[in-house]
Every structure is written in structure tokens, then in C-alpha cells.
Design a protein around this motif. Structure first.
Motif, PDB file in Angstrom:
ATOM      1  N   VAL A   9       0.894  -1.157   0.000  1.00 49.34           N
ATOM      2  CA  VAL A   9       0.000   0.000   0.000  1.00 49.34           C
ATOM      3  C   VAL A   9       0.931   1.204   0.000  1.00 49.34           C
ATOM      4  CG1 VAL A   9      -1.815   1.255   1.198  1.00 49.34           C
ATOM      5  CG2 VAL A   9      -1.823  -1.252   1.205  1.00 49.34           C
ATOM      6  N   ILE A  10       0.977   1.885  -1.133  1.00 48.68           N
ATOM      7  CA  ILE A  10       1.940   2.954  -1.359  1.00 48.68           C
ATOM      8  C   ILE A  10       1.228   4.298  -1.286  1.00 48.68           C
ATOM      9  CG2 ILE A  10       3.622   3.897  -2.987  1.00 48.68           C
ATOM     10  CD1 ILE A  10       3.504   0.907  -4.225  1.00 48.68           C
ATOM     11  N   ASN A  11       1.704   5.155  -0.414  1.00 50.60           N
ATOM     12  CA  ASN A  11       1.126   6.489  -0.260  1.00 50.60           C
ATOM     13  C   ASN A  11       1.742   7.411  -1.309  1.00 50.60           C
ATOM     14  OD1 ASN A  11       0.319   9.055   0.509  1.00 50.60           O
ATOM     15  ND2 ASN A  11       0.459   8.605   2.685  1.00 50.60           N
ATOM     16  N   ASP A  12       0.942   7.811  -2.283  1.00 47.20           N
ATOM     17  CA  ASP A  12       1.371   8.697  -3.367  1.00 47.20           C
ATOM     18  C   ASP A  12       0.979  10.151  -3.117  1.00 47.20           C
ATOM     19  OD1 ASP A  12       2.341   6.526  -4.967  1.00 47.20           O
ATOM     20  OD2 ASP A  12       0.289   6.127  -5.642  1.00 47.20           O
ATOM     21  N   SER A  13       0.488  10.471  -1.945  1.00 46.77           N
ATOM     22  CA  SER A  13      -0.095  11.781  -1.675  1.00 46.77           C
ATOM     23  C   SER A  13       0.876  12.934  -1.890  1.00 46.77           C
ATOM     24  CB  SER A  13      -0.641  11.825  -0.250  1.00 46.77           C
ATOM     25  OG  SER A  13      -1.621  10.820  -0.075  1.00 46.77           O
ATOM     26  N   ALA A  14       2.142  12.756  -1.554  1.00 46.58           N
ATOM     27  CA  ALA A  14       3.118  13.841  -1.696  1.00 46.58           C
ATOM     28  C   ALA A  14       3.249  14.287  -3.149  1.00 46.58           C
ATOM     29  CB  ALA A  14       4.467  13.414  -1.147  1.00 46.58           C
ATOM     30  N   LYS A  15       3.031  13.368  -4.083  1.00 43.99           N
ATOM     31  CA  LYS A  15       3.106  13.699  -5.518  1.00 43.99           C
ATOM     32  C   LYS A  15       1.951  14.593  -5.948  1.00 43.99           C
ATOM     33  CE  LYS A  15       5.030   9.187  -6.691  1.00 43.99           C
ATOM     34  NZ  LYS A  15       4.759   7.954  -7.424  1.00 43.99           N
ATOM     35  N   HIS A  16       0.896  14.650  -5.137  1.00 43.38           N
ATOM     36  CA  HIS A  16      -0.323  15.377  -5.511  1.00 43.38           C
ATOM     37  C   HIS A  16      -0.591  16.570  -4.598  1.00 43.38           C
ATOM     38  CE1 HIS A  16      -1.337  12.172  -8.323  1.00 43.38           C
ATOM     39  NE2 HIS A  16      -0.875  11.352  -7.399  1.00 43.38           N
ATOM     40  N   HIS A  17       0.397  16.962  -3.815  1.00 42.35           N
ATOM     41  CA  HIS A  17       0.242  18.097  -2.894  1.00 42.35           C
ATOM     42  C   HIS A  17      -0.224  19.342  -3.659  1.00 42.35           C
ATOM     43  CE1 HIS A  17       0.829  20.586   0.599  1.00 42.35           C
ATOM     44  NE2 HIS A  17       1.542  21.430  -0.128  1.00 42.35           N
ATOM     45  N   GLY A  18      -1.311  19.933  -3.206  1.00 33.70           N
ATOM     46  CA  GLY A  18      -1.852  21.133  -3.828  1.00 33.70           C
ATOM     47  C   GLY A  18      -2.774  20.868  -5.001  1.00 33.70           C
ATOM     48  N   HIS A  19      -2.920  19.629  -5.413  1.00 35.80           N
ATOM     49  CA  HIS A  19      -3.794  19.282  -6.529  1.00 35.80           C
ATOM     50  C   HIS A  19      -5.210  19.017  -6.020  1.00 35.80           C
ATOM     51  CE1 HIS A  19      -0.130  17.566  -8.942  1.00 35.80           C
ATOM     52  NE2 HIS A  19      -0.009  18.843  -8.674  1.00 35.80           N
ATOM     53  N   THR A  20      -6.125  18.877  -6.945  1.00 37.65           N
ATOM     54  CA  THR A  20      -7.490  18.532  -6.605  1.00 37.65           C
ATOM     55  C   THR A  20      -7.508  17.232  -5.816  1.00 37.65           C
ATOM     56  OG1 THR A  20      -8.298  19.579  -8.612  1.00 37.65           O
ATOM     57  CG2 THR A  20      -9.771  17.990  -7.562  1.00 37.65           C
ATOM     58  N   GLY A  21      -8.258  17.202  -4.752  1.00 37.83           N
ATOM     59  CA  GLY A  21      -8.383  16.005  -3.937  1.00 37.83           C
ATOM     60  C   GLY A  21      -7.392  15.933  -2.795  1.00 37.83           C
ATOM     61  N   ASP A  22      -6.399  16.806  -2.785  1.00 35.81           N
ATOM     62  CA  ASP A  22      -5.440  16.842  -1.672  1.00 35.81           C
ATOM     63  C   ASP A  22      -6.119  17.555  -0.516  1.00 35.81           C
ATOM     64  OD1 ASP A  22      -3.267  16.973   0.039  1.00 35.81           O
ATOM     65  OD2 ASP A  22      -2.332  18.641  -1.021  1.00 35.81           O
ATOM     66  N   ASP A  23      -6.444  16.788   0.524  1.00 40.29           N
ATOM     67  CA  ASP A  23      -7.159  17.370   1.659  1.00 40.29           C
ATOM     68  C   ASP A  23      -6.225  17.834   2.770  1.00 40.29           C
ATOM     69  OD1 ASP A  23      -6.300  14.986   2.750  1.00 40.29           O
ATOM     70  OD2 ASP A  23      -8.304  14.188   3.122  1.00 40.29           O
ATOM     71  N   GLY A  24      -4.922  17.742   2.526  1.00 42.42           N
ATOM     72  CA  GLY A  24      -3.950  18.176   3.523  1.00 42.42           C
ATOM     73  C   GLY A  24      -3.628  17.128   4.570  1.00 42.42           C
ATOM     74  N   SER A  25      -4.274  15.977   4.503  1.00 40.10           N
ATOM     75  CA  SER A  25      -4.055  14.921   5.500  1.00 40.10           C
ATOM     76  C   SER A  25      -2.778  14.136   5.243  1.00 40.10           C
ATOM     77  CB  SER A  25      -5.230  13.940   5.502  1.00 40.10           C
ATOM     78  OG  SER A  25      -5.226  13.155   4.312  1.00 40.10           O
ATOM     79  N   GLY A  26      -2.275  14.227   4.030  1.00 37.90           N
ATOM     80  CA  GLY A  26      -1.130  13.409   3.659  1.00 37.90           C
ATOM     81  C   GLY A  26      -1.516  11.984   3.317  1.00 37.90           C
ATOM     82  N   GLU A  27      -2.816  11.707   3.273  1.00 41.72           N
ATOM     83  CA  GLU A  27      -3.307  10.374   2.932  1.00 41.72           C
ATOM     84  C   GLU A  27      -4.503  10.483   1.976  1.00 41.72           C
ATOM     85  OE1 GLU A  27      -2.450   7.079   6.010  1.00 41.72           O
ATOM     86  OE2 GLU A  27      -3.602   8.610   7.075  1.00 41.72           O
TER      87      GLU A  27
END
Length: 90
Positions: free
Chosen positions: A24-42
Motif C-alpha cells: 500500500v503505497i502512499n502517493d499523496s506527496a506527488k499530488h500536494h496542492g492538486h485537486t483532492g489533496d485534503d492536507g491529510s497526507g493520505e
């Protein structure tokens, strides 16, 4: 260190499928500031899972099985989920 959503996803998938491989790979950092990034880091994940339960299932059936096992996580608590599900090869 895995966050609470990632840990829950790992537990749910392990319980549902007893996988021979699970990432289970967390890709959230790649999408920081994009749509769907809720700031949770997950907010964005990739799941790589191999399990006997996927034998004789189509790609779509496998993805549906994973989504069902994850309950409300996809679409509710996680914005994007990429699924790579396969059966072990003999």
C-alpha cells in the motif's frame, strides 16, 4: 511511517485476501496542492496486491473486490486509488 488510513487499508486487505504480496503505497506527496489533496497526507494511494482469491477473475472483478474490501475508504476518505491486483502464478 504509515499513517492511520494506510494502516487500516493494509489490515482490511490482509484480512480479506491473505495476500502473498501486498504493498500500500502512499502517493499523496506527488499530488500536494492538486485537486483532492485534503492536507491529510493520505489522499492518494496505489495498492499492489497478489492473492489466490483473484484467480480466474477479470481485472475489473479484482478491482471491485479490492474496493469492496476497503469499504468507505475509496471515494470517501481517499481521493484516488490505483489498484494493481493479480493472482499468484504457479
Amino acid at each position: 511511517m504509515a499513517g492511520p488510513v494506510q494502516q487500516e487499508m493494509e489490515r482490511l486487505l490482509t484480512d480479506a485476501f491473505a495476500p502473498t504480496r501486498l504493498e500500500v503505497i502512499n502517493d499523496s506527496a506527488k499530488h500536494h496542492g492538486h485537486t483532492g489533496d485534503d492536507g491529510s497526507g493520505e489522499s492518494h494511494f496505489t495498492v499492489v496486491i497478489e492473492a489466490p482469491a483473484f484467480s480466474d477473475k477479470s481485472r475489473v472483478e479484482r478491482q471491485r473486490m479490492v474496493n469492496k474490501a476497503l469499504g468507505d475508504i475509496p471515494g470517501e476518505r481517499v481521493h484516488a486509488l490505483s489498484i494493481q491486483a493479480s493472482a499468484p502464478t504457479s
